[in-house]
Design an enzyme around this catalytic site. Structure first.
Site, PDB file in Angstrom:
ATOM      1  N   CYS A 224      68.896   5.542  63.428  1.00  0.00           N
ATOM      2  CA  CYS A 224      68.097   6.600  62.813  1.00  0.00           C
ATOM      3  C   CYS A 224      66.695   6.086  62.446  1.00  0.00           C
ATOM      4  O   CYS A 224      65.892   5.830  63.326  1.00  0.00           O
ATOM      5  CB  CYS A 224      68.839   7.180  61.608  1.00  0.00           C
TER       6      CYS A 224
ATOM      7  N   HIS B  89      74.162   8.643  63.922  1.00  0.00           N
ATOM      8  CA  HIS B  89      74.871   7.670  63.080  1.00  0.00           C
ATOM      9  C   HIS B  89      76.255   7.367  63.648  1.00  0.00           C
ATOM     10  O   HIS B  89      77.191   8.163  63.482  1.00  0.00           O
ATOM     11  CB  HIS B  89      75.000   8.210  61.653  1.00  0.00           C
TER      12      HIS B  89
ATOM     13  N   GLU C 200      78.257   5.143  62.566  1.00  0.00           N
ATOM     14  CA  GLU C 200      79.132   4.629  61.507  1.00  0.00           C
ATOM     15  C   GLU C 200      79.967   5.712  60.824  1.00  0.00           C
ATOM     16  O   GLU C 200      80.933   5.402  60.125  1.00  0.00           O
ATOM     17  CB  GLU C 200      78.306   3.862  60.466  1.00  0.00           C
TER      18      GLU C 200
END
Length: 204
Positions: free
Chosen positions: A85, A172, A174
């Site tokens: 990001c 993202h 994660e």
């Protein structure tokens, strides 16, 4: 007791997901450390156990003169780098790409389509659901980079350096909302050549 000498360094630019990045890395039996961007220095970058660096997201805009910038020593270290990001936008800005303000903030689920071959997307299908959370976007990638995926809004969602092991993701990986996010992180760890033999018991 066996300890690993290899580690991934996560540089925190203020993302709400930074600790989640570290958690995912540890779930993959890889040791990592998290440090804030302003504490990056020659000492922690010269650590011989350092095998890779992840640049976190963050609430700032790289277009703001007062926002955190990418320290050149991080690039010069020569280990694989993954920008997530804001981290990707820092990389683009550092290498001469163009960052633009989005007319609408892209937040939530999005579909990306991969382009060509990228080591980060090995064993991952061409179309995937990911989680976006950004107000700026990469309008023009740096010349040394290739675009490896686009979002359904035709926004550049990942890039890769043509010669160096430097990668960027606008989304993202994660968070659980991203399909195959853990696999993407695992692919990056594999690029770093880390021996995955760490577990939480080693702390004790």
């Amino acid at each position: 007791m066996k300890f690993t000498i290899n580690k991934i360094l996560v540089i925190d630019y203020g993302s709400q997901y930074t600790q989640l990045i570290a958690r995912r890395i540890r779930e993959l039996q890889t040791y990592c450390e998290v440090i804030p961007f302003h504490k990056v220095n020659k000492k922690n970058l010269s650590d011989k156990s350092l095998c890779g660096i992840i640049l976190s997201g963050g609430p700032n805009s790289v277009k703001d003169k007062k926002s955190p910038k990418l320290d050149g020593k991080i690039i010069d270290r020569g280990v694989p780098i993954l920008g997530i990001c804001y981290g990707m936008q820092l990389i683009c800005n550092k290498f001469g790409g163009k960052i633009a303000k989005s007319r609408l903030r892209e937040y939530g689920h999005s579909i990306i389509t991969t382009k060509g071959k990228s080591v980060l997307f090995e064993k991952i299908k061409t179309k995937n659901q990911v989680w976006m959370s950004h107000g700026d976007h990469v309008e023009q990638k740096p010349d040394e980079f290739t675009t490896t995926s686009l979002s359904n809004n035709k926004i550049i969602s990942s890039i890769e350096h043509k010669n160096k092991k430097i990668f960027g993701l606008q989304f993202h990986p994660e968070v659980t909302h991203t399909d195959f996010g853990l696999k993407i992180i695992e692919n990056f760890i594999n690029v770093c050549g880390v021996e995955r033999n760490w577990n939480a018991d080693d702390i004790l």
